[in-house]
Design a protein around this motif. Structure first.
Motif, PDB file in Angstrom:
ATOM      1  N   THR A 194       8.905   4.985  10.055  1.00 39.58           N
ATOM      2  CA  THR A 194       9.269   6.230  10.842  1.00 39.58           C
ATOM      3  C   THR A 194       9.298   7.613   9.909  1.00 39.58           C
ATOM      4  O   THR A 194       9.445   7.228   8.689  1.00 39.58           O
ATOM      5  CB  THR A 194      10.484   6.065  11.546  1.00 39.58           C
ATOM      6  OG1 THR A 194      10.460   7.290  12.593  1.00 39.58           O
ATOM      7  CG2 THR A 194      11.701   6.007  10.894  1.00 39.58           C
ATOM      8  N   GLY A 195       9.531   8.697  10.249  1.00 37.44           N
ATOM      9  CA  GLY A 195       9.729   9.939   9.533  1.00 37.44           C
ATOM     10  C   GLY A 195       8.575  10.252   8.705  1.00 37.44           C
ATOM     11  O   GLY A 195       7.414   9.486   9.091  1.00 37.44           O
ATOM     12  N   LEU A 196       8.791  10.653   7.420  1.00 36.79           N
ATOM     13  CA  LEU A 196       7.689  11.242   6.649  1.00 36.79           C
ATOM     14  C   LEU A 196       7.070   9.895   5.906  1.00 36.79           C
ATOM     15  O   LEU A 196       6.154   9.897   5.431  1.00 36.79           O
ATOM     16  CB  LEU A 196       8.301  12.185   5.488  1.00 36.79           C
ATOM     17  CG  LEU A 196       8.859  13.535   6.371  1.00 36.79           C
ATOM     18  CD1 LEU A 196       9.176  14.616   5.095  1.00 36.79           C
ATOM     19  CD2 LEU A 196       7.572  14.084   6.907  1.00 36.79           C
ATOM     20  N   GLU A 197       8.211   8.976   5.621  1.00 35.73           N
ATOM     21  CA  GLU A 197       7.537   7.704   4.990  1.00 35.73           C
ATOM     22  C   GLU A 197       6.435   7.142   5.872  1.00 35.73           C
ATOM     23  O   GLU A 197       5.717   6.625   5.244  1.00 35.73           O
ATOM     24  CB  GLU A 197       8.722   6.721   5.065  1.00 35.73           C
ATOM     25  CG  GLU A 197       9.912   7.161   4.034  1.00 35.73           C
ATOM     26  CD  GLU A 197       9.520   6.672   2.682  1.00 35.73           C
ATOM     27  OE1 GLU A 197       8.290   6.534   2.325  1.00 35.73           O
ATOM     28  OE2 GLU A 197      10.694   6.627   1.743  1.00 35.73           O
ATOM     29  N   ARG A 198       6.397   7.030   7.039  1.00 34.96           N
ATOM     30  CA  ARG A 198       5.322   6.740   7.919  1.00 34.96           C
ATOM     31  C   ARG A 198       4.286   7.549   7.993  1.00 34.96           C
ATOM     32  O   ARG A 198       3.126   7.374   8.080  1.00 34.96           O
ATOM     33  CB  ARG A 198       5.978   6.334   9.371  1.00 34.96           C
ATOM     34  CG  ARG A 198       4.932   5.911  10.424  1.00 34.96           C
ATOM     35  CD  ARG A 198       4.138   4.798   9.880  1.00 34.96           C
ATOM     36  NE  ARG A 198       3.406   4.197  11.011  1.00 34.96           N
ATOM     37  CZ  ARG A 198       3.358   3.474  12.175  1.00 34.96           C
ATOM     38  NH1 ARG A 198       4.790   3.139  12.075  1.00 34.96           N
ATOM     39  NH2 ARG A 198       2.535   3.024  12.820  1.00 34.96           N
ATOM     40  N   LEU A 199       4.430   8.877   8.341  1.00 43.62           N
ATOM     41  CA  LEU A 199       3.656   9.722   8.592  1.00 43.62           C
ATOM     42  C   LEU A 199       2.644   9.898   7.196  1.00 43.62           C
ATOM     43  O   LEU A 199       1.143  10.199   7.479  1.00 43.62           O
ATOM     44  CB  LEU A 199       4.305  11.139   8.590  1.00 43.62           C
ATOM     45  CG  LEU A 199       3.190  12.395   9.167  1.00 43.62           C
ATOM     46  CD1 LEU A 199       2.303  12.228  10.444  1.00 43.62           C
ATOM     47  CD2 LEU A 199       3.949  13.723   9.209  1.00 43.62           C
ATOM     48  N   TYR A 200       3.258  10.088   6.145  1.00 45.99           N
ATOM     49  CA  TYR A 200       2.541  10.082   4.867  1.00 45.99           C
ATOM     50  C   TYR A 200       2.286   8.733   3.970  1.00 45.99           C
ATOM     51  O   TYR A 200       2.076   8.796   2.795  1.00 45.99           O
ATOM     52  CB  TYR A 200       3.228  11.176   3.831  1.00 45.99           C
ATOM     53  CG  TYR A 200       3.056  12.295   4.591  1.00 45.99           C
ATOM     54  CD1 TYR A 200       1.655  13.187   4.405  1.00 45.99           C
ATOM     55  CD2 TYR A 200       4.048  13.033   5.046  1.00 45.99           C
ATOM     56  CE1 TYR A 200       1.606  14.504   4.973  1.00 45.99           C
ATOM     57  CE2 TYR A 200       3.852  14.439   5.524  1.00 45.99           C
ATOM     58  CZ  TYR A 200       2.570  15.297   5.484  1.00 45.99           C
ATOM     59  OH  TYR A 200       2.622  16.564   5.749  1.00 45.99           O
ATOM     60  N   GLU A 201       2.417   7.628   4.735  1.00 50.38           N
ATOM     61  CA  GLU A 201       2.210   6.253   4.285  1.00 50.38           C
ATOM     62  C   GLU A 201       0.884   6.138   3.554  1.00 50.38           C
ATOM     63  O   GLU A 201       0.912   5.624   2.209  1.00 50.38           O
ATOM     64  CB  GLU A 201       2.192   5.152   5.302  1.00 50.38           C
ATOM     65  CG  GLU A 201       1.379   3.899   4.992  1.00 50.38           C
ATOM     66  CD  GLU A 201       2.594   2.978   3.954  1.00 50.38           C
ATOM     67  OE1 GLU A 201       2.244   2.121   3.199  1.00 50.38           O
ATOM     68  OE2 GLU A 201       3.947   3.508   3.987  1.00 50.38           O
ATOM     69  N   PRO A 202      -0.342   6.645   3.863  1.00 53.76           N
ATOM     70  CA  PRO A 202      -1.469   6.552   2.915  1.00 53.76           C
ATOM     71  C   PRO A 202      -1.444   7.530   1.632  1.00 53.76           C
ATOM     72  O   PRO A 202      -1.973   7.059   0.786  1.00 53.76           O
ATOM     73  CB  PRO A 202      -2.644   7.265   3.745  1.00 53.76           C
ATOM     74  CG  PRO A 202      -2.102   7.100   5.285  1.00 53.76           C
ATOM     75  CD  PRO A 202      -0.545   7.255   5.142  1.00 53.76           C
TER      76      PRO A 202
END
Length: 430
Positions: A194-202
């Motif tokens: 979740t959060g930026l960790e998920r949004l910017y995973e790639p």
């Protein structure tokens, strides 16, 4: 038997030998030439292992370069599937479960989840204590096929600060593994949830490297044949200011405690503070209370119990109220009413309105009369002073003059009820 018969039999035998030789030669040609690469690869698969080296994850910093999410070195224990066969494999599992403090069922579950290819190492446990690694190295000869690697794990040095903004990491779920098939993920990988960790995973993930290792018949490493270095993930620099974020969270918690202490709203534990840069619109602080500690959610030993506690909490600490909570705008809507009233000529800049702070039909009271102790009514106000003093009575009157349809029209034009387009996971509600 005459000589002619013997010659014919000898000739027939010769033909048979030639045919057999041709068949054997054809088969040999097929195996060595046509299928040569396949069998060579199978032979290599028996003696060569690909030991993956996960890429260091990109770090996350605040606007001033203060680290909010970093990585630290840790030990990871992996197991070669080929070492699990027979009585030796059984003994390895027994010793490994004792050393790692896992039950046999937990170890089997980790192996089942981590297995991908027959000769690819299975990640059994991450962040193994150094003391355990020392004991494993002392018993190395009794643990064929067990690999101890140095890896980096995620760490949030400021604990729960900005937890909803940053998010947390956890083992990839089966649904995500299926959705991201073809992207090189393993079932034992940790990903942003979740959060930026998920949004910017790639962006944060990077590209894994690894070593081609030759192993013995006992699956023990003999030599490294080739190395492909991993490519670290990209770093993120946010508009968040760490000091402002700390201040916003602390003040919000203190204010909620004061509200509860007054005795009127004794169950008030939740709130949001968002601080914007008026020049750029950048978010300097985004505080959602209550929050959580992403370190505990990323820790294999604490994750399950801690997540269960958070899920049962009636105050829903996993909810990012800044983007997922839906609330009435309150007095923040008053400038919108003033703009609509002026545009529609329902009032003028110079009009004076007498505010006795009692609403239409005598039902509502302005905040001045509800104060403890009550304050004097606002009296004569213009649109300018009504905005400065947040006079409810004035804006009740403007709302009646405009009507619901005009208010809704201007609100929609100003973006009320529509998402702002903020990059966040989960996406904002509107």
């Amino acid at each position: 038997m005459d000589s002619k018969t013997r010659v014919e039999r000898a000739r027939a035998l010769g033909y048979c030998i030639i045919i057999i030789f041709i068949l054997l030669s054809s088969r040999l040609w097929y195996l060595q030439i046509v299928q040569g690469q396949k069998f060579a690869a199978m032979a290599d698969g028996n003696r060569i292992r690909w030991v993956r080296t996960p890429a260091p994850r990109g770090r996350i910093f605040d606007r001033n370069g203060v680290p909010l999410a970093t990585n630290r070195a840790s030990f990871t224990v992996s197991l070669l599937p080929g070492s699990l066969d027979g009585e030796t494999g059984e003994q390895v599992l027994i010793r490994l479960s004792e050393l790692l403090g896992l039950t046999r069922e937990e170890l089997q579950e980790a192996i089942k989840k981590g297995i991908r290819y027959p000769y690819e190492p299975i990640r059994v446990m991450q962040d193994v204590p150094a003391e355990t690694v020392v004991m494993m190295e002392e018993q190395r000869y009794r643990l064929p096929g067990v690999i101890v690697e140095m890896e980096e794990v995620r760490e949030y040095p400021l604990g729960a600060l900005a937890s909803h903004v940053l998010g947390y990491m956890a083992p990839i779920s089966p649904s995500l593994l299926s959705a991201w098939s073809g992207l090189g993920y393993y079932s034992s990988d940790y990903v942003g949830m979740t959060g930026l960790e998920r949004l910017y995973e790639p962006v944060l993930r990077g590209k894994d490297g690894g070593n081609r290792v030759e192993v013995s018949a006992l699956n023990r490493p003999v030599q490294v044949l080739d190395t492909v270095p991993p490519v670290p993930g990209d770093d993120l620099v946010l508009t968040i200011d760490k000091d402002l974020q700390e201040l916003a969270e602390r003040v919000l918690v203190e204010q909620l405690a004061e509200v509860r202490a007054e005795g009127k709203f004794v169950d008030t534990y939740c709130g949001v503070v968002i601080v914007l840069d008026p020049k750029t619109g950048g978010i300097l602080a985004m505080a959602s209370v209550p929050g959580y500690d992403p370190n505990r959610l990323s820790d294999a030993g604490q994750r399950s119990q801690y997540y269960a506690e958070l899920s049962k909490d009636k105050h829903r600490p996993l909810l990012n109220r800044a983007v997922q909570g839906l609330y009435s705008p309150g007095s923040a809507f008053k400038p919108m009413v003033a703009i609509a009233a002026l545009e529609e000529r329902k009032t003028t800049v110079g009009e004076v309105f007498f505010a006795d702070d009692i609403g239409p039909f005598g039902i509502k009271r302005c905040w001045t009369l509800r104060n403890s102790p009550p304050l004097p009514a606002h009296g004569n106000v213009t649109v300018k002073s009504a905005l400065a003093e947040s006079c409810n009575d004035y804006f009740w009157e403007m709302g009646l003059r405009l009507g619901v349809d005009l208010l809704a029209k201007y609100a929609r034009e100003a973006g009320f009820g529509s998402p702002t387009g903020l990059d966040m996971y989960p996406a904002e509600e509107s």
